[in-house]
Design an enzyme around this catalytic site. Structure first.
Site, short mmCIF file in Angstrom:
data_model
loop_
_atom_site.label_atom_id
_atom_site.label_comp_id
_atom_site.label_asym_id
_atom_site.label_seq_id
_atom_site.Cartn_x
_atom_site.Cartn_y
_atom_site.Cartn_z
N PRO A 1 0.82 -1.21 0.00
CA PRO A 1 0.00 0.00 0.00
C PRO A 1 0.85 1.26 0.00
CG PRO A 1 0.07 -0.95 2.20
CD PRO A 1 0.76 -1.93 1.29
N GLU A 2 0.27 2.33 -0.51
CA GLU A 2 0.96 3.62 -0.53
C GLU A 2 1.16 4.12 0.90
OE1 GLU A 2 0.15 8.19 -2.15
OE2 GLU A 2 -0.95 6.49 -3.01
N LYS A 3 2.34 4.63 1.19
CA LYS A 3 2.68 5.11 2.52
C LYS A 3 2.78 6.62 2.51
CE LYS A 3 5.09 0.88 3.89
NZ LYS A 3 4.64 0.12 2.71
#
Length: 461
Positions: free
Chosen positions: A332-334
């Site tokens: 997932p995008e952080k």
């Protein structure tokens, strides 16, 4: 009659004048502990002629001068002396006073007060910054009516000025507070209105079906309700995706894309009623069409009325399954929100625990196996860093040195893994069924050709 007293001679006359002068001196009392007055008295007594030989200022000046030169001063009353080198200054009335230490203590107290003031100022600054952050996240919409369900918004969302007012859009990041008490949302197209009559009129006319293409089916849609995932192109269904993003911002604190949705694909989680066969969108996740960081997910949300039912794990599993079909290792995008961290920790932990408990032991000791992080990552398709962080949080990792090359190896205790699963109350069933995907969806042609070549080689052998 002649006087019997002897006539005064010259010597007797001088002595008498001295005595009379001495007796006629007024009584001088020392004023408390003041050293300056005692110095004057001592000078008068030393002179003994009834008059002070020098003024008070001159006496003090000479006394100070004598101290600076280290001279020995005679007090006259009790014969005590004082030197510059002494730490104790002797006063004629017998009271001793420390000259250095009290000043140091007073300075220390002053420094402590200054430090306390500085600390209070820092604390006040932190509190003001915290208040500013809270104001930045101040809600501008109170309640949301989504179909026949009502729930509260968590964060502000920047709807047009016709909805939230022009003041809310010109406040430079700091919300003005609640500007809309109730916002009505269409459960089909996510259209919005703050007027009840207009919303009812729209819902009666809106016959919008779920947009996009069905890419995954979870369970039989005719038995106890089925779940499915639909892919929507943000560049094609622009208005629908914009409305969905504005609605999602009410429950996400780190989402910033509302209008430029053409670079994203949206995957909708849809529930089909087993009785009426009506569909209801209850969550989604978005994904960049081209991610330079190999992110398999940009943001994810299950709408509040349907949370805590394991549906977030279903969307996470679908995102990883699609990434695996595309051959892209990522995550997932952080940064991830606090709520997202909890969900991913449970999902990653369940996937890793299921594989570890099913792998064959490589060590002679019962209940223990020897694996490396790279192998765990390839089997679960979870990034190596995420695998290692979750294993550490699970408390089941024991360092075992390095294997071939730079591969980091860890020792896993299966007993601890089972204890952690029981503690977190996790199920070890597979979240996503690979057979539920549409035929050939997200499979690269290169991978298909490679599989065909392997099959041909096996057939020739």
């Amino acid at each position: 009659m002649p006087s019997l007293e002897k006539p005064l001679t010259r010597k007797r006359r001088r002595a008498s004048s001295v005595v009379e002068g001495f007796v006629q001196l007024p009584a001088v009392k020392p004023r408390g502990r003041r050293k300056k007055d005692d110095g004057v008295v001592a000078e008068v007594l030393i002179n003994g002629n009834g008059t002070a030989s020098s003024s008070k200022a001159e006496v003090l000046k000479e006394e100070k001068k004598g101290k600076l030169k280290g001279e020995k001063l005679t007090n006259g009353v009790n014969g005590s002396t004082s030197h510059k080198s002494d730490k104790l200054v002797e006063i004629p009335n017998g009271v001793e006073k420390k000259s250095g230490k009290p000043k140091e203590k007073e300075k220390e107290k002053e420094r402590e007060k200054v430090d306390e003031l500085k600390g209070a100022q820092k604390d006040g600054k932190k509190e003001r910054e915290k208040d500013d952050r809270e104001k930045d996240l101040e809600r501008n919409i109170d309640n949301v009516i989504f179909g026949d369900v009502t729930f509260k918004a968590w964060y502000p969302s920047w709807y047009p000025k016709e909805i939230i007012g022009e003041k809310a859009l010109s406040c430079e990041g700091k919300g003005p507070g609640i500007t809309v008490k109730e916002l009505y949302i269409c459960r089909r197209c996510f259209g919005y209105s703050k007027v009840l009559v207009e919303w009812v009129r729209h819902c009666r006319c809106c016959e919008r079906e779920v947009p996009g293409t069905k890419v995954y089916s979870h369970g039989a849609e005719g038995e106890a309700g089925g779940w499915s995932v639909w892919e929507v192109d943000g560049g094609v269904e622009t208005l629908f995706c914009q409305n969905l993003s504005l609605f999602a911002k009410l429950f996400l604190d780190n989402k910033s894309v509302f209008f430029d949705v053409s670079g994203f694909n949206y995957f909708l989680l849809v529930h089909t009623s087993p009785h009426t066969l009506e569909t209801q969108i209850i969550g989604f996740f978005s994904k960049e069409k081209m991610s330079w960081d190999n992110n398999n997910l940009a943001c994810i949300l299950i709408f509040p009325p349907w949370q805590r039912k394991g549906l977030g794990a279903l969307l996470m599993g679908v995102s990883y399954a699609i990434a695996k079909r595309e051959g892209i290792m990522g995550g997932p995008e952080k940064p991830i929100s606090d709520l997202g961290k909890k969900g991913y920790k449970r999902y990653w932990g369940a996937e890793i625990a299921r594989w570890l408990l099913g792998v064959r032991d490589t060590d002679r000791k019962k209940g223990k196996g020897m694996v490396d992080v790279e192998r765990i990552s390839k089997e679960t398709w979870i990034a190596p860093d995420d695998c290692l962080n979750v294993l550490r949080e699970m408390g089941v990792v024991e360092k075992a040195g390095r294997g071939k090359g730079t591969v980091e190896r860890v020792r896993i205790d299966k007993v601890r893994v089972k204890e952690w699963v029981a503690k977190e109350r996790l199920g070890l069933e597979r979240v996503v069924d690979e057979d539920g995907f549409a035929e050939g969806y997200a499979l690269k042609e290169v991978e298909v050709e490679e599989d065909e070549e392997v099959e041909e080689e096996e057939a020739e052998e």
